[in-house]
Design an enzyme around this catalytic site. Structure first.
Site, PDB file in Angstrom:
ATOM      1  N   SER A  42     -24.883   6.339  23.343  1.00 33.46           N
ATOM      2  CA  SER A  42     -24.914   6.490  24.800  1.00 33.46           C
ATOM      3  C   SER A  42     -26.243   6.993  25.351  1.00 33.46           C
ATOM      4  CB  SER A  42     -23.789   7.403  25.277  1.00 33.46           C
ATOM      5  OG  SER A  42     -24.071   8.747  24.978  1.00 33.46           O
ATOM      6  N   LYS A  81     -25.760  14.130  27.637  1.00 36.09           N
ATOM      7  CA  LYS A  81     -26.051  13.263  28.785  1.00 36.09           C
ATOM      8  C   LYS A  81     -27.237  13.821  29.570  1.00 36.09           C
ATOM      9  CE  LYS A  81     -22.301  10.980  27.840  1.00 36.09           C
ATOM     10  NZ  LYS A  81     -22.405   9.826  27.009  1.00 36.09           N
TER      11      LYS A  81
END
Length: 188
Positions: A42, A81
């Site tokens: 990701s 993230k």
């Protein structure tokens, strides 16, 4: 007798040094800096699966910092993230372009991903629409801004990342730490 006393005195000195070193290492590891490992794709191309990193546990996250937090939808898991929106920010995407508080922002860390994209958009909402606002994010209650005490986060590999578009905002209090860069550019 004197040699025994000297031996025990020297051994006790070494034991004190070892105990102090262990206490310092424990303190640093649990209160200041901690190791983490990237799991998944990701954050490609910035971070890669299996990459070992350190997080700074005492600094507040700023825009574009990469943070680690407990996964709100998976027990005993953590997500890594990038912070895009801070409390009070109006964040929206129009045709793959980031706007914060109605000002256009570039995301150079996505350039290689966008260049490799043959068609479509890199950043979309949970339904695949390239245009989205905070009002569509889980937990926004229709508001156009990032709520107080919350962060809007995205993975750099937008097409596969499970981030705020799917899991909602991240509480600032839940942030475990900010990724520390050692000679590698993680920011803009």
């Amino acid at each position: 007798m004197k040699s025994e006393k000297k031996f025990f005195s020297g051994a006790f000195g070494w034991i004190k040094i070892i105990i102090i070193a262990l206490v310092l290492a424990f303190g640093i590891r649990y209160f200041l800096i901690s190791p983490v490992t990237v799991n998944g794709a990701s954050m490609n191309p910035t971070l890669h699966d299996g990459e070992h990193l350190f997080i700074n546990k005492v600094s507040d996250p700023k825009r574009y910092d990469i943070i680690v937090f407990p996964a709100p939808d998976e027990e005993n898991a953590e997500y890594i993230k990038r912070v895009i929106g801070l409390p009070g920010d109006k964040v929206e995407y129009k045709e793959d372009q980031l706007y914060i508080n109605d000002k256009k922002y570039d995301e150079p860390y996505l350039d290689s991903e966008k260049d490799a994209l043959k068609s479509g958009y890199l950043t979309t909402d949970a339904n695949g629409d390239p245009n989205f606002t905070m009002a569509e994010i889980k937990g926004s209650n229709g508001s156009l801004i990032v709520p107080e005490g919350q962060l809007f986060v995205l993975g750099d590999n937008r097409q596969v990342s499970k981030d705020s578009r799917y899991i909602g905002f991240i509480s600032q209090e839940s942030v475990l730490g900010k990724v520390i860069s050692f000679g590698k550019s993680l920011k803009r």
